[in-house]
Design a protein around this motif. Structure first.
Motif, short mmCIF file in Angstrom:
data_model
loop_
_atom_site.label_atom_id
_atom_site.label_comp_id
_atom_site.label_asym_id
_atom_site.label_seq_id
_atom_site.Cartn_x
_atom_site.Cartn_y
_atom_site.Cartn_z
N GLU A 97 0.82 -1.21 0.00
CA GLU A 97 0.00 0.00 0.00
C GLU A 97 0.86 1.26 0.00
O GLU A 97 0.50 2.26 -0.63
CB GLU A 97 -0.96 0.00 1.19
N PHE A 98 1.97 1.23 0.69
CA PHE A 98 2.84 2.40 0.73
C PHE A 98 3.47 2.65 -0.64
O PHE A 98 3.54 3.79 -1.11
CB PHE A 98 3.92 2.23 1.80
N VAL A 99 3.91 1.59 -1.29
CA VAL A 99 4.57 1.74 -2.59
C VAL A 99 3.56 2.13 -3.68
O VAL A 99 3.88 2.93 -4.56
CB VAL A 99 5.31 0.43 -2.97
N THR A 100 2.35 1.60 -3.59
CA THR A 100 1.36 1.86 -4.64
C THR A 100 0.38 2.98 -4.28
O THR A 100 -0.65 3.12 -4.95
CB THR A 100 0.55 0.58 -4.95
N CYS A 101 0.69 3.79 -3.28
CA CYS A 101 -0.27 4.82 -2.85
C CYS A 101 -0.63 5.84 -3.93
O CYS A 101 -1.75 6.33 -3.95
CB CYS A 101 0.20 5.50 -1.57
N PRO A 102 0.24 6.17 -4.88
CA PRO A 102 -0.18 7.12 -5.92
C PRO A 102 -1.20 6.54 -6.90
O PRO A 102 -1.86 7.27 -7.61
CB PRO A 102 1.11 7.46 -6.66
N PHE A 103 -1.30 5.23 -6.95
CA PHE A 103 -2.18 4.57 -7.92
C PHE A 103 -3.48 4.14 -7.25
O PHE A 103 -3.46 3.60 -6.15
CB PHE A 103 -1.47 3.36 -8.53
N GLU A 104 -4.59 4.31 -7.93
CA GLU A 104 -5.90 3.96 -7.37
C GLU A 104 -6.19 2.48 -7.57
O GLU A 104 -7.07 2.08 -8.32
CB GLU A 104 -6.98 4.83 -8.01
#
Length: 135
Positions: A97-104
């Motif tokens: 979740e931290f790594v992919t936070c910019p992506f919805e």
């Protein structure tokens, strides 16, 4: 010995300040109707950071949840075992979740695991401890 008499003006100001402070505390501590949680990229990043740093709360959290459901005798050992297994899941999901936070991903920045935060197990009326998702 020199006696200093309190100034009546400063005493009135102090009482006024105390009264204003008491009213503000009363207003700010009044419960408000709960609002729907808005899932954003920032919340997803915070959720990931929380999961990475507080994953150890899965052990006592699952002990609490299992004890509520099965009673203290069965809940403590069962919750301990479940919590040990869920630490790994919580930590890995936190990194994701931290790594992919910019992506919805998933849609609407929804949480991947329930409860959303590891300390939610300890909330008395938490729907997540009963297996329900409160959206």
């Amino acid at each position: 010995m020199l006696r200093i008499k309190p100034n009546s003006i400063s005493r009135k100001l102090n009482l006024r300040h105390i009264a204003i402070f008491a009213v503000l505390v009363g207003i700010l501590s009044t419960p408000t109707p709960s609002q729907a949680v808005e899932y954003t990229a920032a919340r997803k990043a915070g959720r990931g950071l929380a999961a990475m740093t507080t994953g150890f709360l899965e052990v006592p959290g699952n002990m609490v949840a299992a004890s509520r459901e099965h009673g203290m005798g069965m809940g403590m050992p069962l919750g301990f075992a479940l919590g040990l297994g869920k630490i790994v899941v919580r930590e890995l999901v936190g990194v994701y979740e931290f790594v992919t936070c910019p992506f919805e991903v998933p849609a609407g920045f929804q949480p991947i695991i329930d409860p959303e935060f590891p300390w939610s197990y300890f909330e008395e009326s938490s729907a997540s401890t009963r297996g329900e998702r409160s959206n």
